[in-house]
Design a protein around this motif. Structure first.
Motif, PDB file in Angstrom:
ATOM      1  N   THR A 262       0.872  -1.174   0.000  1.00 39.16           N
ATOM      2  CA  THR A 262       0.000   0.000   0.000  1.00 39.16           C
ATOM      3  C   THR A 262       0.909   1.224   0.000  1.00 39.16           C
ATOM      4  O   THR A 262       1.161   1.822   1.046  1.00 39.16           O
ATOM      5  CB  THR A 262      -0.908   0.006   1.249  1.00 39.16           C
ATOM      6  N   PRO A 263       1.471   1.545  -1.128  1.00 43.39           N
ATOM      7  CA  PRO A 263       2.574   2.512  -1.179  1.00 43.39           C
ATOM      8  C   PRO A 263       2.144   3.917  -0.780  1.00 43.39           C
ATOM      9  O   PRO A 263       0.980   4.280  -0.896  1.00 43.39           O
ATOM     10  CB  PRO A 263       3.003   2.469  -2.651  1.00 43.39           C
ATOM     11  N   PRO A 264       3.109   4.706  -0.281  1.00 37.91           N
ATOM     12  CA  PRO A 264       2.867   6.115  -0.021  1.00 37.91           C
ATOM     13  C   PRO A 264       2.665   6.833  -1.346  1.00 37.91           C
ATOM     14  O   PRO A 264       2.704   6.215  -2.398  1.00 37.91           O
ATOM     15  CB  PRO A 264       4.159   6.567   0.673  1.00 37.91           C
ATOM     16  N   PRO A 265       2.441   8.140  -1.312  1.00 38.52           N
ATOM     17  CA  PRO A 265       2.170   8.863  -2.550  1.00 38.52           C
ATOM     18  C   PRO A 265       3.160   8.506  -3.652  1.00 38.52           C
ATOM     19  O   PRO A 265       4.358   8.565  -3.456  1.00 38.52           O
ATOM     20  CB  PRO A 265       2.319  10.333  -2.128  1.00 38.52           C
ATOM     21  N   SER A 266       2.645   8.106  -4.788  1.00 38.49           N
ATOM     22  CA  SER A 266       3.506   7.675  -5.891  1.00 38.49           C
ATOM     23  C   SER A 266       3.248   8.478  -7.152  1.00 38.49           C
ATOM     24  O   SER A 266       3.587   8.039  -8.237  1.00 38.49           O
ATOM     25  CB  SER A 266       3.273   6.184  -6.165  1.00 38.49           C
ATOM     26  N   GLY A 272      -1.829  14.968 -12.009  1.00 41.49           N
ATOM     27  CA  GLY A 272      -2.687  15.980 -11.414  1.00 41.49           C
ATOM     28  C   GLY A 272      -2.417  16.164  -9.933  1.00 41.49           C
ATOM     29  O   GLY A 272      -2.543  17.267  -9.402  1.00 41.49           O
ATOM     30  N   GLU A 273      -2.039  15.077  -9.236  1.00 42.80           N
ATOM     31  CA  GLU A 273      -1.746  15.167  -7.809  1.00 42.80           C
ATOM     32  C   GLU A 273      -0.517  16.041  -7.555  1.00 42.80           C
ATOM     33  O   GLU A 273      -0.491  16.834  -6.602  1.00 42.80           O
ATOM     34  CB  GLU A 273      -1.527  13.764  -7.238  1.00 42.80           C
ATOM     35  N   PHE A 274       0.514  15.910  -8.416  1.00 38.62           N
ATOM     36  CA  PHE A 274       1.681  16.778  -8.260  1.00 38.62           C
ATOM     37  C   PHE A 274       1.295  18.238  -8.483  1.00 38.62           C
ATOM     38  O   PHE A 274       1.731  19.126  -7.738  1.00 38.62           O
ATOM     39  CB  PHE A 274       2.786  16.380  -9.245  1.00 38.62           C
ATOM     40  N   HIS A 278       2.128  20.584  -5.588  1.00 35.44           N
ATOM     41  CA  HIS A 278       3.382  21.327  -5.783  1.00 35.44           C
ATOM     42  C   HIS A 278       3.432  22.146  -7.071  1.00 35.44           C
ATOM     43  O   HIS A 278       4.486  22.718  -7.367  1.00 35.44           O
ATOM     44  CB  HIS A 278       4.569  20.349  -5.782  1.00 35.44           C
ATOM     45  N   GLY A 279       2.351  22.213  -7.809  1.00 34.31           N
ATOM     46  CA  GLY A 279       2.378  22.918  -9.081  1.00 34.31           C
ATOM     47  C   GLY A 279       2.763  24.380  -8.933  1.00 34.31           C
ATOM     48  O   GLY A 279       3.663  24.876  -9.627  1.00 34.31           O
ATOM     49  N   LEU A 280       2.103  25.083  -8.024  1.00 34.51           N
ATOM     50  CA  LEU A 280       2.419  26.498  -7.812  1.00 34.51           C
ATOM     51  C   LEU A 280       3.816  26.668  -7.226  1.00 34.51           C
ATOM     52  O   LEU A 280       4.499  27.659  -7.510  1.00 34.51           O
ATOM     53  CB  LEU A 280       1.375  27.142  -6.903  1.00 34.51           C
ATOM     54  N   HIS A 281       4.229  25.707  -6.407  1.00 34.37           N
ATOM     55  CA  HIS A 281       5.587  25.783  -5.857  1.00 34.37           C
ATOM     56  C   HIS A 281       6.623  25.731  -6.973  1.00 34.37           C
ATOM     57  O   HIS A 281       7.592  26.500  -6.963  1.00 34.37           O
ATOM     58  CB  HIS A 281       5.832  24.615  -4.891  1.00 34.37           C
ATOM     59  N   LEU A 282       6.417  24.830  -7.937  1.00 27.17           N
ATOM     60  CA  LEU A 282       7.373  24.702  -9.038  1.00 27.17           C
ATOM     61  C   LEU A 282       7.366  25.944  -9.914  1.00 27.17           C
ATOM     62  O   LEU A 282       8.432  26.402 -10.374  1.00 27.17           O
ATOM     63  CB  LEU A 282       7.063  23.460  -9.871  1.00 27.17           C
ATOM     64  N   VAL A 283       6.177  26.510 -10.137  1.00 22.51           N
ATOM     65  CA  VAL A 283       6.105  27.783 -10.869  1.00 22.51           C
ATOM     66  C   VAL A 283       6.896  28.852 -10.119  1.00 22.51           C
ATOM     67  O   VAL A 283       7.659  29.630 -10.721  1.00 22.51           O
ATOM     68  CB  VAL A 283       4.645  28.222 -11.059  1.00 22.51           C
ATOM     69  N   ASP A 505      -2.401   9.665  -1.336  1.00 24.83           N
ATOM     70  CA  ASP A 505      -2.961  10.293  -2.527  1.00 24.83           C
ATOM     71  C   ASP A 505      -4.442  10.553  -2.337  1.00 24.83           C
ATOM     72  O   ASP A 505      -5.128   9.839  -1.620  1.00 24.83           O
ATOM     73  CB  ASP A 505      -2.786   9.384  -3.752  1.00 24.83           C
ATOM     74  N   HIS A 506      -4.936  11.587  -2.990  1.00 20.06           N
ATOM     75  CA  HIS A 506      -6.370  11.884  -2.950  1.00 20.06           C
ATOM     76  C   HIS A 506      -7.000  11.466  -4.254  1.00 20.06           C
ATOM     77  O   HIS A 506      -6.408  11.562  -5.289  1.00 20.06           O
ATOM     78  CB  HIS A 506      -6.600  13.383  -2.742  1.00 20.06           C
TER      79      HIS A 506
END
Length: 506
Positions: A262-266, A272-274, A278-283, A505-506
């Motif tokens: 049952t892996p952690p966020p992958s 879309g999850e990234f 973190h999308g705005l962070h990367l921008v 993950d959501h």
């Protein structure tokens, strides 16, 4: 269960500062020493070997992307030696550029400098990621900043070597000024000067290659990505003298085994999850680094013109080629000592108390202020008797670039992204910065040309002049100030807390 997963890593976050931390700073920082030495020296000797400086920003961009991605895929240590070896070999090869004609020598030099830049670009994400994953959370910012601050020593070493070699050759092979004899003003032996200066930059990096190869893989990569808790615990205990019990290592091993089902966020970089997390962070990290480098590299490139305008460097016709190199190196060292180097170490001293966000905001704001202060009364500053004030304002611009976004744009991307994407996202941000360096380097050369066609440099079209170019750079700094609000504050938080690595993950 998430709490158990980070149990071992919390020991790393809480570890006391060890001698190994300082060793890691020096070993990781030698890449930046070589980077700064090379860029500083090549900008000094452009009059001797042509404007080949601009090949580096373009080649470091793919290097940041490629080695950042590779570091996440196969491990930081596996790739780390490749970048340093590439930098060492290409630094030496640059000085040995060969050919029977000036064109062939330049072609060879540009080839090796492309690959030198490729290695330099790869060193950015790997050094930042490795230092962030070794450091404890209390002093992580200072340790990463100290790695970056090794650039300051590279600048001073580059200037010192250039002055020493040039002074020696001036005494051994005196030459008349250009106005007296254009051909004789550049003695044949000057060809050795730039070669020696470039090759000596590889020496410190070569001396640290062994120690870079001895560094173990970071515990976070080993535990969270390679999923080998026992190896991570052993490496941590060995290099940081952190006591990790078998029970603690076993707890993490058990959790990793369970998590494999049952892996952690992958989520991936393009998921879309990234984007949600973190999308705005990367921008934010990519755009602020881009804007910073537009302003920073532009200022570096027109230093010689500014020094000439304020009388620090005599008119070119009154000097020989070696005289010109000597005076330019001396003037740039003074600026580095007054503004650049102190700015680096102010960041080291205050980043973990003031925070990355405030330092970056302050730096962009002060850069904007001083650039406007230089540009609006530009004719006044360049007038007779006002040179000292101009130099102070110019040095303060560099001080707040380094006690500001030049350091924080390097630090933050190594702290806010998940371990499996950390080097990749740092590489993307660094590559964005190198795009800014290209824009600043090429764009400003054309933009800063005089509006008067009679006063433009040979081969250039009229531009808007230095004054209005400074206003454009002030606008870039102001945009960087605004986009900083997209970047989170990592001060005092663990890497797992910042990256939300243990959330499902959501």
């Amino acid at each position: 269960m998430a709490g158990d997963q980070v149990h071992v890593l919390s020991a790393l976050d809480g570890a006391k500062t060890q001698w190994y931390h300082f060793t890691a700073i020096i070993v990781a920082g030698m890449g930046f020493f070589t980077d700064a030495y090379d860029l500083f020296c090549i900008s000094l000797v452009t009059k001797l070997i042509g404007r080949i400086y601009y090949t580096v920003p373009g080649s470091s961009r793919p290097g940041s992307l490629f080695f950042g991605w590779l570091g996440d895929k196969v491990g930081r240590k596996s790739v780390y030696g490749m970048t340093l070896m590439l930098m060492i070999l290409c630094s030496v090869a640059s000085g040995l550029s060969f050919g029977n004609t000036p064109t062939s020598v330049m072609a060879t030099l540009c080839f090796f400098r492309f690959w030198l830049g490729f290695g330099i670009g790869g060193d950015y994400p790997l050094s930042a990621t490795i230092m962030s994953e070794y450091a404890n959370k209390r002093t992580r910012g200072a340790f990463i900043a100290a790695v970056f601050a090794m650039q300051g020593f590279g600048i001073l070493a580059g200037g010192g070597v250039a002055i020493g070699i040039t002074a020696l050759f001036r005494d051994l092979f005196p030459a008349p000024p250009y106005a007296a004899d254009p051909a004789a003003s550049t003695p044949a032996q000057a060809d050795y000067v730039w070669r020696i200066v470039l090759m000596l930059g590889a020496l410190p990096a070569a001396l640290t290659f062994y120690w870079r190869m001895k560094m173990p893989e970071t515990a976070r990569y080993t535990a969270l990505i390679a999923k080998n808790a026992e190896r991570a615990a052993a490496d941590m205990s060995k290099v940081l003298q952190v006591e990790i019990t078998k029970e603690q290592a076993g707890d993490l091993e058990t959790v990793i085994t369970i998590k494999s089902h049952t892996p952690p966020p992958s989520f991936g970089l393009f998921s879309g999850e990234f984007v949600r997390r973190h999308g705005l962070h990367l921008v934010g990290t990519a755009s602020t680094w881009l804007l910073l480098d537009i302003a920073y590299y532009s200022q570096n490139l027109f230093q010689k013109d500014i020094f000439s305008a304020i009388g620090w460097i005599p008119p070119a016709p009154t000097m020989s080629a070696l005289d010109e190199l000597f005076h330019i190196a001396r003037a740039q060292i003074l600026i580095a000592l007054c503004g650049t180097v102190p700015g680096y170490w102010f960041t080291v001293a205050f980043i973990d108390s003031v925070g990355r966000f405030k330092i970056q905001l302050m730096g962009f704001f002060m850069m904007t202020t001083f650039m406007v202060g230089l540009a609006v009364p530009y004719d006044y500053w360049t007038g007779q008797g006002h040179q000292a004030g101009f130099v102070v304002m110019y040095a303060l611009t560099f001080f707040f670039a380094n006690f500001g976004p030049n350091a924080t744009t390097f630090i933050v991307p190594a702290e806010i992204y998940p371990a499996r994407l950390r080097a990749t996202c740092h590489g993307i941000s660094a590559a964005s910065g190198k795009v800014g360096a290209i824009i600043g380097s090429f764009g400003f050369l054309y933009l800063a040309q005089s509006p008067d066609p009679a006063k433009t440099a040979h081969g250039y079209h009229p531009g808007i002049g230095v004054r209005y170019s400074l206003l454009v750079l002030a606008g870039c700094s102001l945009m960087g100030f605004l986009l900083t609000f997209l970047v989170p504050e990592p001060k005092g938080k663990s890497l797992e807390e910042m990256s939300r690595e243990t959330e499902p993950d959501h």
